[in-house]
Design an enzyme around this catalytic site. Structure first.
Site, PDB file in Angstrom:
ATOM      1  N   LYS A  78      -7.249  10.705   5.602  1.00  0.00           N
ATOM      2  CA  LYS A  78      -9.008  10.846   5.362  1.00  0.00           C
ATOM      3  C   LYS A  78      -9.702  10.005   6.349  1.00  0.00           C
ATOM      4  O   LYS A  78     -10.839  10.892   6.679  1.00  0.00           O
ATOM      5  CB  LYS A  78      -8.971  10.159   3.968  1.00  0.00           C
ATOM      6  CG  LYS A  78      -9.094  11.349   2.806  1.00  0.00           C
ATOM      7  CD  LYS A  78      -7.881  11.491   2.124  1.00  0.00           C
ATOM      8  CE  LYS A  78      -7.174  12.893   2.648  1.00  0.00           C
ATOM      9  NZ  LYS A  78      -5.803  13.024   2.151  1.00  0.00           N
ATOM     10  N   HIS A 113     -31.817  17.934  -9.243  1.00  0.00           N
ATOM     11  CA  HIS A 113     -32.263  19.099  -8.348  1.00  0.00           C
ATOM     12  C   HIS A 113     -32.834  18.392  -7.194  1.00  0.00           C
ATOM     13  O   HIS A 113     -33.723  17.522  -7.177  1.00  0.00           O
ATOM     14  CB  HIS A 113     -32.905  19.936  -8.839  1.00  0.00           C
ATOM     15  CG  HIS A 113     -33.522  21.114  -7.989  1.00  0.00           C
ATOM     16  ND1 HIS A 113     -32.551  21.963  -7.571  1.00  0.00           N
ATOM     17  CD2 HIS A 113     -34.606  21.313  -7.141  1.00  0.00           C
ATOM     18  CE1 HIS A 113     -33.343  22.793  -6.622  1.00  0.00           C
ATOM     19  NE2 HIS A 113     -34.634  22.407  -6.568  1.00  0.00           N
ATOM     20  N   GLY A 158       0.693  -1.057   0.160  1.00  0.00           N
ATOM     21  CA  GLY A 158      -0.204   0.201   0.105  1.00  0.00           C
ATOM     22  C   GLY A 158       0.880   1.212   0.051  1.00  0.00           C
ATOM     23  O   GLY A 158       0.257   2.457  -0.166  1.00  0.00           O
ATOM     24  N   MET A 161       3.055  14.716  -6.973  1.00  0.00           N
ATOM     25  CA  MET A 161       3.343  13.510  -6.257  1.00  0.00           C
ATOM     26  C   MET A 161       1.828  13.067  -5.620  1.00  0.00           C
ATOM     27  O   MET A 161       1.292  13.412  -4.532  1.00  0.00           O
ATOM     28  CB  MET A 161       3.992  13.633  -4.946  1.00  0.00           C
ATOM     29  CG  MET A 161       5.649  13.955  -5.461  1.00  0.00           C
ATOM     30  SD  MET A 161       6.720  14.283  -4.060  1.00  0.00           S
ATOM     31  CE  MET A 161       8.124  13.815  -4.976  1.00  0.00           C
ATOM     32  N   GLU A 219       3.689  29.616   6.913  1.00  0.00           N
ATOM     33  CA  GLU A 219       3.903  29.378   5.504  1.00  0.00           C
ATOM     34  C   GLU A 219       4.869  30.564   4.818  1.00  0.00           C
ATOM     35  O   GLU A 219       4.751  31.533   5.076  1.00  0.00           O
ATOM     36  CB  GLU A 219       2.584  29.454   4.899  1.00  0.00           C
ATOM     37  CG  GLU A 219       2.696  29.245   3.209  1.00  0.00           C
ATOM     38  CD  GLU A 219       3.430  28.171   2.679  1.00  0.00           C
ATOM     39  OE1 GLU A 219       3.015  26.864   2.965  1.00  0.00           O
ATOM     40  OE2 GLU A 219       4.365  28.521   1.949  1.00  0.00           O
TER      41      GLU A 219
END
Ligand SMILES: Cc1cc2nc3c(=O)[nH]c(=O)nc-3n(C[C@H](O)[C@H](O)[C@H](O)COP(=O)(O)OP(=O)(O)OC[C@H]3O[C@@H](n4cnc5c(N)ncnc54)[C@H](O)[C@@H]3O)c2cc1C
Length: 463
Positions: free
Chosen positions: A53, A441, A41, A315, A201
């Site tokens: 996620k 809709h 994986g 990536m 940042e």
């Protein structure tokens, strides 16, 4: 296993490698995958796309219940996160998918060897103590996190995304270095769980690869959610004051200090080729260490190919997978191809950011005359009914022939909404094609259609 002979040996069991292996097996090749870790994986499944996620989903659920339940007429008492359970859920998802890949490779009669691979010659690969013979070698060894020389990982305070998906308690103060996809996603996860998150940042905008308007809107929304940003700030190092670790940065000539319990460094990834023996074979790499390939994934050594994060290009797991499929087909004499101009890019925050093709700014840089259509989520019934009114769709088309050049979305389910835009672009579709496609809709997909209509001032639900 000694002296086994294969048609194709794939080095690396990530999305590039295992997908290439499956497609090659489907085409009748005898294939082996060599993976140095005990699980298949790659980065995506073990420390990347999937665990992040899972954490984003669980924490979004928590955040939604905490902030939206009452206004939806649902009373929840005693709500609190259970971090061990949250991590268990994430680990179960990862385990299930690891087993799924294992089963897929077995069903396709692919040999899986868990060992570190070293290429001895274009027809021989060493895997542990065994030497395997092959007609073709596919390098799919992926990437690793970039470490800043003045901010070395210590696994405790200064950590990479690998650690930040598995903290065993909720840190009080987190500083994330880097406001790209991974920094924004992990910043969101821990901020939702109650950490005080600041993202530092170097560049002037968050999500820099996105359209300026979209990234500005994202910054505004994330700020409202409680994430702090320090943009245009150059991280310089860390120091300790009264037993507190402080990240230092420089902005407009001034030194900034950010006390932190955890510093998550998300400044990008670099190709991983250590131990492969590329030097001995003279396999060419570029200045960034990426393996150089032609448009058929061939390295400069015949019979050796490379795909995925270890090569040039975004990536992304789906880029690696598409390259794996295309390469297997090319080796089989078919016409495998990847359309690099139409690779979707997503940040899975809430709202999500998704794009395909070029942005308005990129179109202008390329000297193209464009037409722009925009539509706000706030004017969409489904979005209002589901607390998803923050967001917009922006469609960019060629002013001369109406060809779709790009679509940018910030909003709920943008990662799914981008799919029809990708399909339209893949078929060379126009903004008019998108505008005439009927969306059910009420759906969020109507925003895409309305943005395409807005290109010529025809959006129905816009003033
Ligand atoms: C936190 C995070 C979140 C991400 N989220 C997303 C996302 O949402 N969507 C997305 O598209 N991308 C995402 N990515 C990027 C994605 O994970 C990578 O683009 C993808 O995994 C690249 O696939 P690959 O097959 O090229 O390499 P990898 O997945 O890195 O796999 C390479 C494999 O090769 C093995 N290997 C290396 N050297 C050897 C050797 N010598 N011998 C044997 N095996 C070897 C490694 O152990 C590894 O398993 C994310 C990454 C991170 C870190």
């Amino acid at each position: 296993m000694t002296n086994s002979t294969f048609d194709i040996i794939v080095i690396g069991g990530g999305p590039g490698g295992y997908v290439a292996a499956i497609r090659a097996a489907q085409l009748g090749f005898k294939v082996a995958v060599i993976e140095k870790h005990s699980n298949l994986g790659g980065t995506c499944l073990n420390v990347g796309c999937i665990p992040s996620k899972a954490l984003l989903y669980s924490t979004e659920l928590y955040h939604t219940i905490a902030h939206k339940a009452a206004s939806n007429g649902i009373i929840v008492k005693g709500l609190s996160p259970d971090l061990p359970a949250l991590m268990t859920k994430k680990n179960q998802v990862v385990d299930q998918l690891r087993n799924g890949i294992k089963a897929l490779l077995k069903a396709n009669k692919i040999d899986v060897i868990h060992a570190s691979a070293q290429i001895i010659s274009p027809t021989q690969v060493k895997a542990g103590n065994n030497v395997l013979n092959t007609k073709n070698i596919i390098i799919a060894t992926g990437s690793q996190v970039i470490e800043l020389p003045f901010l070395k990982f210590d696994g405790k305070i200064v950590v990479s995304s690998d650690d930040a998906i598995a903290f065993d308690s909720i840190p009080e103060k987190i500083v994330v270095v880097g406001a790209g996809a991974i920094g924004l996603e992990l910043g969101s996860v821990w901020s939702r769980l109650g950490s005080d998150v600041t993202i530092v940042e170097l560049l002037p905008r968050v999500a820099i690869t996105f359209d300026h308007e979209i990234s500005k809107m994202a910054e505004r929304i994330f700020k409202k959610q409680g994430i702090k940003f320090e943009l245009d700030a150059k991280v310089t190092g860390i120091k300790t004051k009264a037993k507190t670790t402080i990240l230092t940065a420089e902005k407009a000539g001034k030194e900034l200090e950010f006390p932190a319990d955890k510093i998550i460094v998300c400044v990008g990834r670099k190709p991983f080729t250590e131990g492969l023996g590329l030097e001995n074979l003279g396999i060419e790499r570029d200045k960034q260490g990426r393996i150089v390939t032609d448009n058929h994934f061939k390295t400069n050594v015949p019979g050796i190919f490379a795909i995925g994060d270890v090569t040039d290009g975004p990536m992304l797991a789906h880029k690696a997978e598409e390259e794996g499929v295309a390469l297997a087909e090319l080796i089989a004499g078919k016409s495998g191809h990847v359309n690099y101009t139409i690779i979707p890019n997503v940040i899975y925050t809430d709202p999500e950011l998704a794009s395909v093709g070029i942005s308005e700014q990129e179109a202008k840089e390329q000297g193209l005359q464009v037409k722009i259509g925009k539509f706000p989520f706030a004017a969409n019934g489904r979005a209002l009914a589901s607390d998803a009114s923050e967001g917009m769709v922006k469609v960019i088309a060629d002013a001369k022939n109406d060809k779709l050049l790009g679509v940018q979305i910030i909003g709920r389910h943008a990662s799914e909404l981008i799919a029809p835009a990708v399909a339209h672009m893949e078929y060379g579709g126009s903004a008019e094609d998108l505008a005439r496609t009927i969306a059910a809709h009420p759906t969020l997909a109507e925003t895409l259609k309305e943005a395409a209509l807005a290109l010529d001032g025809r959006a129905i639900h816009a003033i």
